[in-house]
Design an enzyme around this catalytic site. Structure first.
Site, short mmCIF file in Angstrom:
data_model
loop_
_atom_site.label_atom_id
_atom_site.label_comp_id
_atom_site.label_asym_id
_atom_site.label_seq_id
_atom_site.Cartn_x
_atom_site.Cartn_y
_atom_site.Cartn_z
CD GLU A 49 -2.40 1.13 2.88
OE1 GLU A 49 -2.71 0.03 3.39
OE2 GLU A 49 -2.59 2.21 3.46
NE ARG A 53 -0.02 8.16 5.31
CZ ARG A 53 0.19 7.44 6.39
NH1 ARG A 53 1.18 7.75 7.20
NH2 ARG A 53 -0.57 6.41 6.66
CE LYS A 137 -5.11 1.23 7.27
NZ LYS A 137 -4.13 1.50 6.22
O1 LIG Z 1 -1.87 2.81 7.38
C1 LIG Z 1 -1.01 3.52 7.74
C2 LIG Z 1 -0.34 3.64 9.01
O2 LIG Z 1 0.33 4.85 9.08
C3 LIG Z 1 0.60 2.52 9.30
O3 LIG Z 1 0.77 2.52 10.65
P1 LIG Z 1 2.16 2.20 11.31
O4 LIG Z 1 3.15 3.19 10.74
O5 LIG Z 1 1.92 2.40 12.76
O6 LIG Z 1 2.52 0.80 10.94
C1 LIG Z 2 -3.79 5.07 7.61
C2 LIG Z 2 -4.43 4.66 6.40
O1 LIG Z 2 -5.36 3.95 6.37
C3 LIG Z 2 -3.93 5.09 5.18
O2 LIG Z 2 -3.00 5.86 5.19
O3 LIG Z 2 -4.48 4.66 4.19
#
Ligand SMILES: O=C[C@H](O)COP(=O)(O)O
Ligand SMILES: CC(=O)C(=O)O
Length: 218
Positions: A49, A53, A137
């Site tokens: 993924e 950002r 999610k």
């Molecule tokens: O989905 C995105 C999150 O920022 C991932 O979380 P993490 O960095 O705590 O693994």
């Molecule tokens: C945190 C999350 O779900 C994303 O960045 O897609």
């Protein structure tokens, strides 16, 4: 539920079942995208993924989709309908959001792109289930309640399978994957920014290898 929704949900499930972990990636340089994704796939983590950002994210998704064999590349941090359509145009195989909104759910319904929306409460999970989203999610997994919270959702919401993400590490992933309603976990621990900046793809492949050996019964 429409036939399209059924097939998009099946596609989300198949991505989540490729491996126990979905690699969540934040890329600063587009040239890192292909070697990074190759290292993850080589280690046994094909679901990647790339979060929207950073300014290079869409270009990175396009490069990975075109050049990396065996990868399932998706777009993360999809926050609005415009992101959703941009992700589809870039060649993402799926889209992921930290939460969901009525506009995003409408955009997803109008698109072919499989969608993994985010939830962090029973009510949010139920709202998504009403719209046909069996795969969700759970974000941010640790601060929103942790393992005990998600375990407590399993019995009242038996139809929902989560990809738990946010605050999970190599050390804690196993506890999450042992839950009956967690099909996979997501995390950025496979791609630490210092290793990416150093181009240390061997170390990233090794982290992916460890993650691939985790097991989910969910
Ligand atoms: O989905 C995105 C999150 O920022 C991932 O979380 P993490 O960095 O705590 O693994
Ligand atoms: C945190 C999350 O779900 C994303 O960045 O897609």
């Amino acid at each position: 539920m429409s036939e399209q929704m059924v097939s998009r949900q099946a596609e989300v499930e198949s991505v989540l079942r490729l491996a126990p972990v979905v690699a969540v990636v934040v890329l600063q340089r587009v040239e890192d995208a292909v070697p990074l994704a190759r290292a993850l796939v080589a280690g046994g983590i094909p679901a990647v993924e790339i979060t929207l950002r950073t300014p290079v994210a869409l270009e990175a998704i396009r490069a990975v989709a075109n050049e990396v064999e065996g990868v399932a590349v998706g777009a993360g941090t999809v926050l609005n309908a415009r992101d959703f359509h941009a992700a589809a145009r870039a060649g993402a195989r799926f889209a992921v959001s930290p939460g969901h909104s009525p506009a995003l759910l409408d955009a997803a319904e109008d698109s072919e792109l499989p969608y993994l929306p985010g939830a962090s409460t029973a009510s949010e999970a139920m709202t998504l289930a009403e719209r046909g989203y069996r795969w969700q999610k759970f974000f941010p997994a640790v601060p929103a309640g942790g393992v005990d919270f998600v375990r407590a959702l399993a019995s009242p919401l038996p139809g929902i399978g989560f990809c738990a993400t946010g605050g999970i590490s190599a050390q804690t992933a196993k506890q999450w994957l042992a839950l009956p309603n967690v099909v996979a976990v997501g995390g950025s621990w496979l791609t630490p920014s210092d290793l990416v900046a150093a181009g240390n793809w061997t170390a990233i492949a090794a982290l992916a290898g460890e993650a691939a050996r985790l097991v989910s019964p969910g």
